[in-house]
Structures are given as structure tokens and as C-alpha cells.
Design an enzyme around this catalytic site. Structure first.
Site, PDB file in Angstrom:
ATOM      1  N   CYS A 135       0.831  -1.203   0.000  1.00 23.83           N
ATOM      2  CA  CYS A 135       0.000   0.000   0.000  1.00 23.83           C
ATOM      3  C   CYS A 135       0.870   1.260   0.000  1.00 23.83           C
ATOM      4  O   CYS A 135       1.417   1.641   1.044  1.00 23.83           O
ATOM      5  CB  CYS A 135      -0.924  -0.013   1.223  1.00 23.83           C
ATOM      6  N   CYS A 138      -0.423   4.143   2.255  1.00 25.24           N
ATOM      7  CA  CYS A 138      -0.234   3.908   3.695  1.00 25.24           C
ATOM      8  C   CYS A 138       1.244   4.070   4.089  1.00 25.24           C
ATOM      9  O   CYS A 138       1.546   4.660   5.115  1.00 25.24           O
ATOM     10  CB  CYS A 138      -0.656   2.493   4.082  1.00 25.24           C
ATOM     11  N   ASP A 139       2.148   3.523   3.281  1.00 23.03           N
ATOM     12  CA  ASP A 139       3.536   3.378   3.732  1.00 23.03           C
ATOM     13  C   ASP A 139       4.564   4.185   2.941  1.00 23.03           C
ATOM     14  O   ASP A 139       5.734   4.240   3.337  1.00 23.03           O
ATOM     15  CB  ASP A 139       3.943   1.891   3.669  1.00 23.03           C
TER      16      ASP A 139
END
Ligand code: FAD
Ligand code: NAP
Length: 315
Positions: A135, A138-139
Site C-alpha cells: 500500500c 499507507c507506507d
């Protein structure tokens, strides 16, 4: 023992498909339960910029999820948290068994979507959350000004690779063929980005590191057979998706790979009153726009189906 609660329709999955059915069914005055095991929005929460959903030239995936949820709230859908483990058929009713209690309804819409596929190479599990991610939204920020590798050649790899190029020092997209599968417009954006490099015809072998953090990816060049390494602090894997339909295996509505078999016109499965929509369906195109379209169809079909039951019971 807690009582099983009754609804007109239960929708499993609050991604774009399930949220659309919820809006349509609630606006038809049905008693609707919308269940999700996580936050509403589904895969939109893992998407950077969405540029192919009409009405928005460009919108962040989580923002689009929020906008759709505002519609769900407006029509007072009963939205609850819960992981669905199984569905039992009881005459015309379907009982949905979750870890938060059981619910029953004559109509059921399965909109559980799909999740990332693992590539299954050494280092993938070991470094998951410590350099390996599925992701970018997200990261990605953990790898600001670092070298990043993206594995895959589809829409996700190329779109998210382009997003990561805004954060990292470099992005290397490693693909197993010499041609991308991604949409042309995404390819063009990536080819035009000077921070993105491509490695073609590569058989990725291992994600390597020091035991704590990732240091790179090794691959074999399929043409020259040479073994090579690309240094990287972050490795994003986008090698396809698998359906989230294990809970429905007993119903006989899935194909051999777990995709839901539902009618392309009505979204109906072979069990009367059960519909399958969105990414979890067996189909060619998996997008927000057609997930929403299928959600609208299912909302309408559920209403029609319930009408036939009312007519029957009135006789
Ligand atoms: P999902 O969005 O997957 O939602 C399913 C929901 O069901 C989830 O919230 C999940 O928690 C829930 N669920 C699953 N199992 C259970 C269970 N057992 N019990 C309870 N709840 C459950 N499409 C575009 O059109 N444009 C894009 O730019 C785009 N970018 C993308 C980028 C990435 C990285 C990815 C992976 C996909 C992208 N897509 C894009 C595809 C798009 O996100 C999907 O087609 C769409 O989200 C499918 O919607 P859905 O409602 O069918 O499923
Ligand atoms: P995908 O379209 O299935 O592409 C997967 C990619 O990974 C392919 O390039 C495939 O290679 C490669 N691959 C598969 N298994 C591999 C393995 N074991 N080792 C190395 N490479 C492997 O999956 P996706 O890109 O995640 O997209 C999923 C769905 O979401 C698609 O329907 C897509 O259209 C949609 N989506 C849409 C958008 C958008 O509209 N902007 C953005 C993201 C995703 P081959 O090409 O050789 O098969």
C-alpha cells in the site's frame, strides 16, 4: 444468547459497490444492514489519486470513500463493524454469521472485494511491515528520499509507482515481461517521469536485508540469465488481487478460484435473493466506476425481489 436481528437486506462489504447498494436500497425504504470488517471505503483507502471516476478530475481514494459514506449516512443505513464468517440458508432467509452476532434477511448482497496477492518469494513475509508493503498511500511516506522498488506491471504497480516517485529518490518498476499490462495513460505518465526506471523480463527471486530492514531485491534477467540486485529501502508488491470470498464457499456461488459467479445484467447468483457485485465477481474490469454501477443494479434488483416475496405472501 443474543437475538438474531432481522433486516430486508444485508450487504457485506462497504467498498464502493456495497455503499452504492446501501444507498439505493435505503432510498427504496428497505431496512438495510451494511457490514464491514474494517473501515468503509474498501480498496479506495489504499489508493492515491483516482482520476477515472466521473465527477472528479482527481481525488484521493480515502476522500472519495468519505464522500460515498456521507450518502450512506444521509439515508440512515445501519452500518456496523463485523467480519462475516459464514452464511446459512434457512428457507427464503439468509443468516449471516459474524464475530459480532448473527443477522437475518431474505436478500443478501456480497460485495467483499479482493485483496493483494502475495508474490511468495523469500523475504516477503520476513520484511512485511519493515520495508515490504502492498500500500503506497499507507507506507510511501516511510521511504521519503529513498530508493524504492515496485514489483508488477499492471495498473496498480504503474499508478502507485508514479505516486511513490513523488516521495522517493528513485522508483524502479520490476516487471516479468517486456510490456506493461497497465492502461496506456498510466504507462505514459510513468515513462515520462525521470525518477522512474524499468527493469524488464525479470524473475524476482528474493527480498534481501539485514534482518531488520530491507536493502534490495534480487532478480534473474530472463534473457541473459544473469543474477542482479536492485538496492532499495522500500519494496511495494502489486502482482494482482485475490477475491475475499472464503466465507461463501458453502453456498456454491463461486468459481474454482473463488470469484463470485453472478449474472452480468442482474447481479443475481444462482441462489434466489443472493447477489454478487464489485471486485469479488468474476469479470474482466475491476474499477470503482463499475463497482458503483453493479451496486446500483443490485439495489434495484433487491427491491424487485422483495416485492415478489411480498406479493407471494399476500396471496
Ligand atoms: P472493495 O473496495 O475491495 O471493498 C470490499 C469491502 O469488503 C472491504 O471494505 C472489506 O473490508 C470488506 N470485506 C471483505 N471481506 C469481508 C468479510 N468477510 N466480512 C466483512 N467485510 C468484508 N479503481 C479505479 O477505478 N481507479 C483507480 O485509480 C484505482 N486505483 C486502485 C489502486 C490500487 C492500489 C488498487 C488495489 C485498486 C485500485 N482500483 C482503482 C480498483 C478499485 O479500488 C476497486 O475496483 C474497487 O475498490 C472495488 O470495489 P468493491 O466495493 O467491489 O470492493
Ligand atoms: P493485475 O492487473 O492483475 O496486474 C498484476 C501484474 O502483476 C501483472 O502485470 C502481472 O504480470 C504481474 N504479476 C502477476 N503475478 C506475478 C508474479 N508471481 N510475479 C511477478 N509479477 C506478477 O493487478 P493490479 O494491477 O493490482 O490491478 C487489480 C485490479 O484493479 C485491475 O482490475 C486493475 O485494472 C484495477 N486497478 C485500476 C486502476 C485504475 O483504474 N487507475 C488502478 C489500480 C488498479 P503480467 O502482466 O505478465 O500478467
Amino acid at each position: 444468547m443474543t437475538e438474531t436481528q432481522k433486516f430486508d437486506v444485508i450487504i457485506i462489504g462497504a467498498g464502493p459497490a456495497g455503499m452504492t447498494t446501501a444507498i439505493y436500497a435505503a432510498r427504496s425504504n428497505l431496512k438495510v444492514l451494511l457490514l464491514d470488517r474494517g473501515i468503509y471505503g474498501g480498496q479506495m483507502n489504499n489508493t492515491a489519486a483516482v482520476e477515472n471516476y466521473p465527477g472528479y478530475v482527481s481525488i484521493l481514494g480515502p476522500d472519495l470513500a468519505q464522500k460515498m459514506y456521507e450518502g450512506v449516512k444521509k439515508f440512515q443505513v445501519d452500518y456496523r463493524y463485523g467480519t462475516v464468517n459464514r452464511v446459512e440458508i434457512q428457507g427464503i432467509n439468509k443468516e449471516v454469521i459474524t464475530d459480532e452476532g448473527n443477522f437475518i434477511a431474505p436478500a443478501l448482497v456480497v460485495a467483499t472485494g479482493a485483496e493483494h496477492r502475495k508474490i511468495g518469494i523469500p523475504g516477503e513475509d520476513e520484511y512485511s511491515g519493515r520495508g515490504v508493503s502492498y500500500c503506497a498511500v499507507c507506507d510511501g511516506n516511510f521511504f521519503k528520499d529513498e530508493d524504492i522498488v515496485v514489483i508488477g506491471g499492471g495498473d496498480s504497480a504503474v499508478q502507485e509507482g508514479t505516486y511513490l516517485a513523488n516521495l522517493g529518490r528513485s522508483v524502479t518498476i520490476i516487471h516479468r515481461r517486456d510490456q506493461l499490462r497497465a492502461q496506456k495513460i498510466l504507462q505514459e505518465q510513468a515513462f515520462a517521469n525521470s525518477k522512474i526506471n524499468f527493469v524488464w523480463n525479470a524473475d524476482v527471486q528474493t527480498i534481501v536485508g539485514d534482518g531488520n530492514a530491507v536493502s534490495g531485491v534480487t532478480y534473474q534477467d530472463k534473457v541473459t540469465k544473469e543474477l542482479k540486485k536492485v538496492p532499495a529501502k522500500g519494496v511495494f508488491i502489486y502482482v494482482g488481487v485475490v477475491p475475499l470470498t472464503e466465507a461463501f464457499q458453502n453456498l456454491g456461488i463461486l468459481d474454482e478460484n473463488g470469484w463470485i459467479l453472478s449474472d452480468p445484467v442482474t447481479m443475481a447468483t444462482k441462489i434466489p435473493g443472493i447477489y454478487g457485485i464489485g471486485d469479488a465477481r468474476k469479470k474482466d474490469l475491476r474499477q470503482i466506476a463499475n463497482a458503483v454501477g453493479e451496486g446500483a443494479t443490485a439495489g434495484n434488483e433487491v427491491f424487485n425481489y422483495l416485492q415478489t416475496l411480498t406479493i407471494r405472501s399476500d396471496k
